[in-house]
Scaffold this active site. Structure first.
Site: not given
Ligand code: FUB
Ligand code: ZN
Length: 636
Positions: A208, A329, A425
């Site tokens: 995904g 996002e 991240c």
């Protein structure tokens, strides 16, 4: 014309601008992130990263000794102290990737600057990671800790293939710089399991959140194991076929088009528009470009080109940011580039640089490195504070701190960099990109050495020795000493922003590169005109109609209220202005409108007074406390 980047071990960066940035990463960011992985940074959100590996390692030991191991739910995106058992997995589902990205950055950093203490720390983390791997090669702490029976059951939302991708990238980097195979072996064992699990006549799934594609290609490049490339190709080709695998794994029927967010709405060869989550998109496109290269797949290359063009010509911020909305996002639609609602995630610009390099390697054309440069010198660098201790996740082009506090549509726009994020991240992504910046600067093929980015460095190419000295970021100057093994060409990118340049040698121009024939030792100099300039944005971009931006060389400039007072929207730039430079600032003439408190009134020219507008390189904004910032200004 194809080319390949130069391996980091053959590059020694030696550049006045980049030495400072990479030293900041080496001395501040990497040690700081090490502490963050162990949750030892005061005031920073907890990551639980190493804690999860330790828990998973205990599970692996218990399983080996035949003990019963509890099962916990695997149904959340974020596991917090409030919503899960203290012995269960904590953090975000992709938390493992922080450690892998950190190790990747450490690998690059060690190859530039060997540091035994840092290696010891990395080895300690590698020990913990390896001890958390299941016997069959599986390695994702969420499922190992919480429920072994559920692995690979929700590829759409849970990030096992994503974490694998980062593991593989970290492992390749660490192996290349240290020769230590332990993490590489762990990554290969996980890759073997993935190759056994996914493919024709196996599970027809794909991640995904893409990245496994490009990571499998890296493993293939490192080990020569063909099945890694074949599985990357399978993931690319299978994506978006109907019935959608994301429906199949949930036991649902595919009834309509979906999964744009994951770029899985249709087969990738039929995708022409960059859609969905921006980081996922550019990681996928990078993997597609890799597969196109190694499988000599022209059709796939055409898709990569279409997607690239859509980004470059319709969806790219002047700062090299991508992703116009917080909602998912994600990319939105062509020419939709709002300044104050931008998402422009640091990771997305990093992924764009990955994509750019792969495209330039498939066909050397300067627009790829131009875009990479835009992203590198603006959004990527703005992602980190001057002291390397705080970070932007989102990189807006216009900020009003009051709006960030009071308007929920803008809560994602932070007026100052944050110490750390639970969803962390970006900071480790930044560390790995900056520590490997040399890999994006140069390339080679059988007869040509390419300079894509003017970063000072000593490079050992298979064509000879190249020593590049650069003052590009300050005065546009470059000097290149070449000691060729035999006749060769040196190809220098002519930056798209540069209206004038001089080269010491004869050259021919092709696709934005100046090709110089080199026959014997030579010293080639170039100077690119970096005088400040006004930049116009297409009037299809609604947010920028009637406005202008200022750039100097690769740098975008912005106004901050700490230099210009509040209400930056009242500034009007004089388009006939001559710029002057004051240290890192540019000074331009303009006007400041007088505030008018009456909400509506009969039309009259707005009163304004002459002023000097002080502009700061965008990447340095927000380092002097909370304040307004604006890139595009009105002009007269
Ligand atoms: O899902 C993993 C990472 O977290 C993504 O790449 C980022 O955009 C953030 O959502
Ligand atoms: Zn990020």
């Amino acid at each position: 014309m194809m080319s390949k980047h130069i391996a980091l071990k053959n590059i020694r960066i030696n550049d006045p601008f980049w030495n400072d940035v990479s030293e900041l990463v080496r001395q501040e960011v990497i040690p700081y992130q090490y502490e963050a992985l162990y949750d030892r940074v005061d005031g920073a959100e907890k990551s639980y990263c190493i804690e999860n590996f330790v828990k998973a390692s205990a599970v692996v030991s218990a399983l080996k000794s035949g003990e019963e191991v509890p099962v916990y739910p695997v149904d959340k995106w974020q596991y917090t102290d409030d919503n899960c058992d203290e012995n269960a997995f904590h953090g975000w589902v992709f938390q493992d990737s922080d450690a892998y990205k950190w190790l990747e950055a450490v690998g690059y950093s060690l190859s530039n600057h060997f540091d035994p203490e840092l290696k010891k720390k990395a080895d300690g983390i590698i020990d913990i990671i390896c001890s958390a791997q299941l016997d069959n090669g599986y390695l994702d702490t969420l499922y190992i800790i919480n429920d072994r029976s559920r692995v690979f059951t929700n590829l759409r939302d849970y990030h096992e293939l994503y974490c694998f991708g980062h593991l593989a990238e970290g492992a390749v980097s660490y192996f290349n710089s240290t020769g230590d195979r332990r993490l590489l072996d762990a990554a290969c064992r996980f890759a073997d399991l993935i190759c056994d699990t996914f493919g024709e006549n196996k599970k027809r799934g794909y991640g995904g959140h893409e990245i496994a594609e490009l990571a499998l290609v890296k493993l293939y490049e490192t080990t020569g194991e063909k099945k890694y490339l074949e599985t990357a190709e399978f993931f690319v080709n299978e994506r978006g076929k109907k019935p959608y695998y994301f429906d199949v794994e949930q036991g649902r029927e595919t009834t309509c088009d979906a999964y744009h967010y994951n770029q899985a709405h249709r087969p990738v060869r039929q995708q022409k528009e960059a859609v969905g989550h921006a980081v996922r998109a550019v990681y996928l496109y990078s993997g597609m470009a890799d597969v196109a290269r190694y499988c000599d797949d022209k059709e796939l290359y055409t898709s990569c080109n279409n997607l690239w063009n859509n980004i470059e010509k319709r969806k790219l911020y002047i700062t090299g940011g991508i992703g116009s909305t917080v909602d998912g996002e994600a990319f939105t639609f062509d020419y939709d580039l709002p300044n104050d609602l931008a998402y422009s995630e640091t990771c997305a610009s990093i992924g764009l640089i990955f994509f750019a390099r792969r495209m330039a390697e498939l066909e050397v054309k300067s627009n790829f490195a131009d875009v990479a440069e835009r992203a590198l010198y603006n959004t990527v660098l703005s992602g980190m504070s001057e002291d390397g201790k705080s970070f932007f996740y989102v990189n807006p082009l216009e900020v009003n701190p009051e709006a960030s506090r009071r308007d929920s549509r803008k809560f994602h726009i932070k007026p100052v960099r944050q110490k750390w994020f639970a969803c962390a991240c970006c900071p480790p992504n930044l560390a790995r990109l900056i520590s490997s910046v040399g890999e994006y600067a140069f390339g080679e093929n059988s007869d040509t050495f390419f300079v894509h980015q003017y970063i000072g460095a000593d490079v050992q190419s298979k064509l000879g020795e190249i020593k590049l000295k650069s003052s590009y970021t300050s005065d546009g100057g470059v000097k290149i000493e070449v000691k060729p093994n035999s006749k060769m060409k040196l190809a220098l990118r002519i930056p798209s922003w540069c209206s004038g340049y001089e080269l010491s040698h004869d050259y021919s121009l092709k696709d934005g590169y100046a090709y110089v024939d080199v026959d014997g030792e030579a010293v080639i100099t170039a100077r690119f005109d970096v005088k400040p300039r006004l930049v116009r944005c297409s009037n299809r971009v609604r947010a920028n109609a009637g406005k202008v931006a200022v750039m100097r060389g690769p740098f975008v400039y912005c106004a901050e209220s700490v230099d210009n007072g509040d209400n930056l929207q009242m500034l009007v730039l004089d388009k006939t202005t001559r710029f002057s430079q004051q240290g890192e600032f540019l000074i331009v003439d303009g006007w400041r409108e007088k505030p008018s408190d009456e909400l509506y009134s009969d039309f009259a020219e707005t009163e304004k007074e002459r002023c000097k507008i002080k502009l700061h390189p965008y990447y340095r904004w927000g380092n002097r406390g909370e304040n307004e910032m604006q890139i595009y200004l009105r002009y007269e």
